[in-house]
Every structure is written in structure tokens, then in C-alpha cells.
Design an enzyme around this catalytic site. Structure first.
Site, PDB file in Angstrom:
ATOM      1  N   ARG A  44      10.652  20.568 -20.304  1.00  0.00           N
ATOM      2  CA  ARG A  44      10.247  19.376 -21.058  1.00  0.00           C
ATOM      3  C   ARG A  44      10.907  19.329 -22.433  1.00  0.00           C
ATOM      4  O   ARG A  44      10.955  18.299 -23.069  1.00  0.00           O
ATOM      5  CB  ARG A  44       8.714  19.307 -21.177  1.00  0.00           C
TER       6      ARG A  44
ATOM      7  N   HIS B 104      11.248  17.754 -14.934  1.00  0.00           N
ATOM      8  CA  HIS B 104      10.668  16.656 -15.711  1.00  0.00           C
ATOM      9  C   HIS B 104      11.728  15.656 -16.170  1.00  0.00           C
ATOM     10  O   HIS B 104      11.530  14.445 -16.062  1.00  0.00           O
ATOM     11  CB  HIS B 104       9.888  17.211 -16.896  1.00  0.00           C
TER      12      HIS B 104
ATOM     13  N   GLU C 228       4.785  44.611 -20.803  1.00  0.00           N
ATOM     14  CA  GLU C 228       6.177  44.527 -20.337  1.00  0.00           C
ATOM     15  C   GLU C 228       6.241  44.579 -18.811  1.00  0.00           C
ATOM     16  O   GLU C 228       5.376  45.173 -18.169  1.00  0.00           O
ATOM     17  CB  GLU C 228       7.011  45.665 -20.959  1.00  0.00           C
TER      18      GLU C 228
ATOM     19  N   LYS D 211       2.786   4.410 -21.169  1.00  0.00           N
ATOM     20  CA  LYS D 211       2.235   5.545 -21.934  1.00  0.00           C
ATOM     21  C   LYS D 211       3.071   5.758 -23.199  1.00  0.00           C
ATOM     22  O   LYS D 211       4.297   5.751 -23.147  1.00  0.00           O
ATOM     23  CB  LYS D 211       2.289   6.794 -21.051  1.00  0.00           C
TER      24      LYS D 211
HETATM   25  C1  R5P Z   1       4.758  13.851 -18.958  1.00  0.00           C
HETATM   26  O1  R5P Z   1       5.422  12.880 -19.261  1.00  0.00           O
HETATM   27  C2  R5P Z   1       4.535  14.335 -17.559  1.00  0.00           C
HETATM   28  O2  R5P Z   1       5.139  13.542 -16.605  1.00  0.00           O
HETATM   29  C3  R5P Z   1       3.058  14.464 -17.270  1.00  0.00           C
HETATM   30  O3  R5P Z   1       2.481  13.164 -17.239  1.00  0.00           O
HETATM   31  C4  R5P Z   1       2.370  15.297 -18.294  1.00  0.00           C
HETATM   32  O4  R5P Z   1       3.058  16.500 -18.476  1.00  0.00           O
HETATM   33  C5  R5P Z   1       0.950  15.563 -17.892  1.00  0.00           C
HETATM   34  O5  R5P Z   1       0.335  16.279 -18.906  1.00  0.00           O
HETATM   35  P1  R5P Z   1      -1.227  16.246 -19.107  1.00  0.00           P
HETATM   36  O6  R5P Z   1      -1.852  16.603 -17.791  1.00  0.00           O
HETATM   37  O7  R5P Z   1      -1.481  17.289 -20.169  1.00  0.00           O
HETATM   38  O8  R5P Z   1      -1.590  14.888 -19.557  1.00  0.00           O
END
Ligand code: R5P
Length: 294
Positions: A93, A127, A36, A189
Site C-alpha cells: 500500500r 493493492h 529472531e 471514498k
Molecule cells: C483500501 O483502499 C483498500 O482497498 C481497503 O478498502 C482497505 O485497506 C480496507 O481497510 P479497512 O478494513 O481498515 O477499512
């Protein structure tokens, strides 16, 4: 106005206090054996507008509780307004329910901060801007991308190619491009919402023989940058850098990124790490100065 030096961002808070000339209030903090948190403000905040500087990277739950405790202590000790300066905002996020049964985590965090006495929040490169709409008080995000790009200009990489690893984050590459004055582009992506697995492609990208800087808001496990570096090498990039605002760098992320052929990782002190080569102090100081005069 006074600046409260949150335990997770003492160095950054000190720099902001120095740059702005705003008096700082140190904080005594302790973690009890059971985990804590304890905090105590070591200065008067009576009738002051206070800015609490506290990032909420790992251990995020602990840092969030400290932030709530500081807000509450400030109000309990007579502060008239509490602005939370949270360079890295945890849980941003999860700004919506992606799958049925999920919680909108950032809305819960926002409600907790409000209940603790927070009146406003400033963060950096959140984000998803949608997360700001979950706050029941004014909340805004600043961008540190130009500061990161300036680091590369100072180090001789003007005109480098600014790359976003994701189409949705192309605006980040474009902000960097404004400073670098070179080309910009993005990878594609896709993320599987059940497994969390991502895949990337670099269709139509011409980076052969070029210096490429991958700009992202967060580097967490490093998977995104490792995947992007692999594609860039296949496409013949001459040199690859990785820049991010929030270098969470979980586990062996840094090692994996360097092994993937990235020359250098450059982050900010939003999350203190040895990649934190760019300070957010000027960016946040400008904002506080504007608040003071407004
Ligand atoms: C996700 O859309 C963010 O913009 C980052 O690309 C992501 O959080 C990066 O995470 P990691 O390093 O685990 O791939």
C-alpha cells in the site's frame, strides 16, 4: 520445479503441491526467544526452479524475513531460479511517497528480496499495480475476485449486486459482475492522508431490496466495510455480504462488520482465518503449470 512450503502458508503450499503434482520441500522453522527467525530447507533444491509459497500478513516483518531466508537458502543450496509466491504482499500500500519524507516501503522490500536471491514474484490482488514497478525482477499479480464471486454463485446468489467501496476499485466489482451476471456499482471514498480517516458516500446507487456483495482487496480494521454497510442499509439493501481477497481482520473487525448488518464475510486463504472459505490453490496452480510448460 519444486514447491517450498513457507511457514506462513504451509496448508496452501500443500494444496498447490497436490493440485500440480509438483514435489514439495518442507521447511523447519523456529523463532528464538528474542524474536529472531530460523529456517532450514528439509529437501534438495539443487538445479531446481523453486517456488516459495509464503504469505506476508501479520506478523509481516517476521514473514518477510523468513521469505528472504528461504530464498537465500534455496540459492545457497544450488537452486537455479527462485520464484516467490506471496499471496498477500505486505507494504504494497506504500507504493509511492504520499507525503514528503516518506519511504517507498515496497521498493525497499523488493530490494531486500532481490538481494536474498529472489528472481521473480507472483502475488494476488496487489493493492496498487504501481507497486509491481518497484521490483527489480519480473513481478505480477493474479486476481482471485472471480473465485470469490463463484463462491456466491454456488451458494445461490447469482445476479447479486457487486459493489466496490471505492471508485478506484470499481474494476474489482466489474470482475465479480462478470461471474455474478448482475449489476455493479461503487461508493465514493475519501481518505485524509494525515489522520488516515476515511469517509464514504453512496450517491446515485439503487440497491433497494437487493442482495449486495461488497468486494474489496483487503479488509483490515473493517472500517471501510462497516461504513459501506451503513450506507447500504440506509439505501434499503435487503441482504449484505462482504468478500475480500486478504482478510487481515485486525482486532475486532469481524465482530464490528457482522454487527453492522453484514450476513457473512468471505475471504481467501491468502491470510488464513476462519473467513478463508475460498482457496487460492487453483489460481496459483494454474500459474505454476504455465511456468512449468513455458
Ligand atoms: C483500501 O483502499 C483498500 O482497498 C481497503 O478498502 C482497505 O485497506 C480496507 O481497510 P479497512 O478494513 O481498515 O477499512
Amino acid at each position: 520445479m519444486k514447491i517450498i512450503l513457507g511457514p506462513a502458508s504451509v496448508e496452501l503450499g500443500e494444496k498447490i503441491s497436490q493440485l500440480t503434482g509438483i514435489e514439495k520441500v518442507p521447511v523447519a522453522s523456529r523463532t528464538f526467544p528474542d524474536g529472531e527467525n530460523y529456517i532450514r530447507l528439509e529437501g534438495s533444491v539443487q538445479d531446481e526452479h523453486v517456488a516459495i509459497v509464503q504469505t506476508t500478513s501479520k506478523p509481516q516483518d517476521s514473514s518477510l524475513m523468513q521469505l528472504a531466508f528461504m530464498a537465500s537458502a534455496a540459492k545457497g543450496n544450488g537452486a537455479k531460479k527462485v520464484t516467490a509466491i506471496v499471496p498477500y504482499l505486505a507494504y504494497a500500500r506504500q507504493d509511492k511517497t504520499f507525503l514528503q519524507g516518506e519511504n517507498v516501503s515496497i521498493a525497499t522490500i523488493a530490494a531486500m528480496l532481490k538481494a536474498a536471491g529472489t528472481d521473480a514474484l507472483i502475488t494476488v490482488n496487489i493493492h496498487a499495480e504501481n507497486a509491481l514497478t518497484k521490483f527489480p525482477f519480473p513481478a505480477k499479480t493474479l486476481t482471485a475476485i472471480p473465485l470469490l464471486a463463484e463462491y456466491f454463485v454456488k451458494n445461490g446468489y447469482k445476479k447479486a449486486f457487486a459493489l466496490s467501496p471505492d471508485k478506484g476499485a470499481m474494476y474489482i466489482a466489474e470482475q465479480a459482475q462478470t461471474v455474478l451476471q448482475g449489476e455493479a456499482g461503487n461508493l465514493e471514498k475519501q481518505r485524509d492522508r494525515h489522520t488516515g480517516q476515511t469517509s464514504q458516500t453512496g450517491k446515485g446507487l439503487n440497491v433497494k431490496g437487493k442482495t449486495v456483495i461488497i468486494f474489496d482487496d483487503i479488509i483490515s480494521t473493517g472500517g471501510t466495510i462497516v461504513g459501506a454497510a451503513k450506507i447500504l442499509k440506509e439505501l434499503g439493501a435487503a441482504k449484505i455480504f462482504a468478500a475480500c481477497v486478504h482478510p487481515l481482520l485486525i482486532g475486532d473487525a469481524q465482530k464490528r462488520i457482522l454487527e453492522a448488518g453484514v450476513t457473512e464475510i468471505v475471504g481467501t486463504d491468502s491470510v488464513p482465518s476462519h473467513t478463508s472459505k475460498v482457496t487460492l490453490a487453483p489460481l496459483i496452480s494454474r500459474e505454476l503449470k504455465a511456468l512449468q510448460s513455458g
